[in-house]
Scaffold this motif. Structure first.
Motif, PDB file in Angstrom:
ATOM      1  N   MET A   1       0.859  -1.176   0.000  1.00 15.04           N
ATOM      2  CA  MET A   1       0.000   0.000   0.000  1.00 15.04           C
ATOM      3  C   MET A   1       0.899   1.231   0.000  1.00 15.04           C
ATOM      4  N   ILE A   2       0.543   2.213  -0.807  1.00 20.35           N
ATOM      5  CA  ILE A   2       1.289   3.466  -0.817  1.00 20.35           C
ATOM      6  C   ILE A   2       0.354   4.615  -0.480  1.00 20.35           C
ATOM      7  N   LYS A   3       0.845   5.548   0.307  1.00 18.71           N
ATOM      8  CA  LYS A   3       0.051   6.685   0.755  1.00 18.71           C
ATOM      9  C   LYS A   3       0.147   7.823  -0.257  1.00 18.71           C
ATOM     10  N   VAL A   4      -0.973   8.427  -0.588  1.00 20.05           N
ATOM     11  CA  VAL A   4      -1.018   9.572  -1.495  1.00 20.05           C
ATOM     12  C   VAL A   4      -0.402  10.780  -0.787  1.00 20.05           C
ATOM     13  N   GLU A   5       0.499  11.472  -1.494  1.00 20.28           N
ATOM     14  CA  GLU A   5       1.202  12.636  -0.951  1.00 20.28           C
ATOM     15  C   GLU A   5       0.756  13.907  -1.656  1.00 20.28           C
ATOM     16  N   GLU A   6       1.013  15.046  -1.021  1.00 24.44           N
ATOM     17  CA  GLU A   6       0.830  16.335  -1.669  1.00 24.44           C
ATOM     18  C   GLU A   6       1.996  16.577  -2.610  1.00 24.44           C
ATOM     19  N   LEU A   7       1.742  17.247  -3.721  1.00 23.22           N
ATOM     20  CA  LEU A   7       2.806  17.624  -4.643  1.00 23.22           C
ATOM     21  C   LEU A   7       3.597  18.795  -4.063  1.00 23.22           C
ATOM     22  N   THR A   8       4.897  18.612  -3.910  1.00 22.46           N
ATOM     23  CA  THR A   8       5.803  19.700  -3.551  1.00 22.46           C
ATOM     24  C   THR A   8       7.016  19.582  -4.462  1.00 22.46           C
ATOM     25  N   GLU A   9       7.726  20.676  -4.654  1.00 27.30           N
ATOM     26  CA  GLU A   9       8.913  20.620  -5.512  1.00 27.30           C
ATOM     27  C   GLU A   9       9.898  19.570  -5.014  1.00 27.30           C
ATOM     28  N   ARG A  10      10.088  19.518  -3.727  1.00 28.60           N
ATOM     29  CA  ARG A  10      11.064  18.577  -3.157  1.00 28.60           C
ATOM     30  C   ARG A  10      10.622  17.126  -3.303  1.00 28.60           C
ATOM     31  N   SER A  11       9.348  16.849  -3.048  1.00 24.20           N
ATOM     32  CA  SER A  11       8.885  15.454  -3.085  1.00 24.20           C
ATOM     33  C   SER A  11       8.788  14.905  -4.502  1.00 24.20           C
ATOM     34  N   PHE A  12       8.687  15.791  -5.510  1.00 20.17           N
ATOM     35  CA  PHE A  12       8.443  15.337  -6.877  1.00 20.17           C
ATOM     36  C   PHE A  12       9.623  15.544  -7.822  1.00 20.17           C
ATOM     37  N   GLU A  13      10.702  16.177  -7.379  1.00 22.28           N
ATOM     38  CA  GLU A  13      11.791  16.548  -8.285  1.00 22.28           C
ATOM     39  C   GLU A  13      12.426  15.360  -8.997  1.00 22.28           C
TER      40      GLU A  13
ATOM     41  N   ALA B   1       2.710   7.980  -4.703  1.00 21.60           N
ATOM     42  CA  ALA B   1       1.448   8.488  -5.244  1.00 21.60           C
ATOM     43  C   ALA B   1       1.254   9.929  -4.792  1.00 21.60           C
ATOM     44  N   PHE B   2       0.631  10.717  -5.674  1.00 23.15           N
ATOM     45  CA  PHE B   2       0.408  12.126  -5.401  1.00 23.15           C
ATOM     46  C   PHE B   2      -1.005  12.509  -5.785  1.00 23.15           C
ATOM     47  N   ARG B   3      -1.506  13.568  -5.133  1.00 20.26           N
ATOM     48  CA  ARG B   3      -2.793  14.160  -5.502  1.00 20.26           C
ATOM     49  C   ARG B   3      -2.484  15.286  -6.480  1.00 20.26           C
ATOM     50  N   LEU B   4      -3.140  15.257  -7.646  1.00 20.19           N
ATOM     51  CA  LEU B   4      -3.033  16.339  -8.620  1.00 20.19           C
ATOM     52  C   LEU B   4      -4.294  17.186  -8.481  1.00 20.19           C
ATOM     53  N   PRO B   5      -4.177  18.385  -7.909  1.00 12.41           N
ATOM     54  CA  PRO B   5      -5.367  19.211  -7.713  1.00 12.41           C
ATOM     55  C   PRO B   5      -6.015  19.615  -9.036  1.00 12.41           C
ATOM     56  N   THR B   6      -7.270  19.918  -8.965  1.00  4.42           N
ATOM     57  CA  THR B   6      -8.064  20.366 -10.106  1.00  4.42           C
ATOM     58  C   THR B   6      -7.313  21.432 -10.899  1.00  4.42           C
ATOM     59  N   GLY B   7      -7.208  21.206 -12.236  1.00  2.05           N
ATOM     60  CA  GLY B   7      -6.606  22.180 -13.127  1.00  2.05           C
ATOM     61  C   GLY B   7      -5.088  22.166 -13.197  1.00  2.05           C
TER      62      GLY B   7
END
Length: 169
Positions: A1-13, A105-111
């Motif tokens: 199982m993987i936890k969904v994370e918020e997108l940040t520059e550091r976490s996604f670089e 995993a990441f959440r991609l906000p609307t738009g």
């Protein structure tokens, strides 16, 4: 199982870049007028072609289980513009096979939009709500037939939404 994370520059670089069209910094030219232009917020490299193709992507609600992963060896991928939040996953670049322990995993906000680097494992996002999500994928033409390696995972990997509410499907 993987936890969904918020997108940040550091976490996604490691995987690529993202951008929020509602928070673009200063506009080009007249900033006081009714039209504001924000050029080149996501720059995508196309090695095999100088053409781009804009493809529609419609995602129906489905269980939050990752069963497939794909990579593009020569191409970066950009997707987004969804009218609702979606969840997407990525796997460590330059691995011959995706590994469940390396998936994030990441959440991609609307738009919002995401650019994936070459060799990053991924597949279609998951709808956060109960309605289908419509978005756009930008790739060179025919990437799905000439630069796409798809593998099936040995066992499904479930997304854990953590602080996010799981919709009823």
């Amino acid at each position: 199982m993987i936890k969904v994370e918020e997108l940040t520059e550091r976490s996604f670089e490691e995987f690529g870049t993202f951008f929020n069209p509602g928070d673009c910094g200063p506009a080009l030219g007249d900033q006081l007028g009714p039209i504001k232009f924000y050029p080149d917020r996501i720059v995508q490299q196309f090695v095999p072609s100088n053409y781009i193709a804009i493809s529609s992507l419609v995602i129906e609600p489905r269980p939050f289980e990752i069963t497939l992963a794909e990579i593009h060896e020569n191409t970066e991928e950009v997707f987004g513009g969804f009218a609702q939040d979606v969840y997407f996953f990525v796997g460590a670049p330059d691995r011959k096979e995706p590994s469940a322990r390396d998936l994030r995993a990441f959440r991609l906000p609307t738009g919002w939009w995401v650019r994936l680097k070459r060799h990053v494992w991924h597949h279609a996002p998951f709808v956060a709500g109960r309605e289908p999500a419509v978005g756009i994928v930008i790739l060179p033409p025919w990437t799905y037939s000439n630069d796409c390696i798809v593998v099936q995972l040995d066992e499904p990997v479930t997304l854990s939404l953590g602080d996010y509410r799981r919709p009823t499907i």
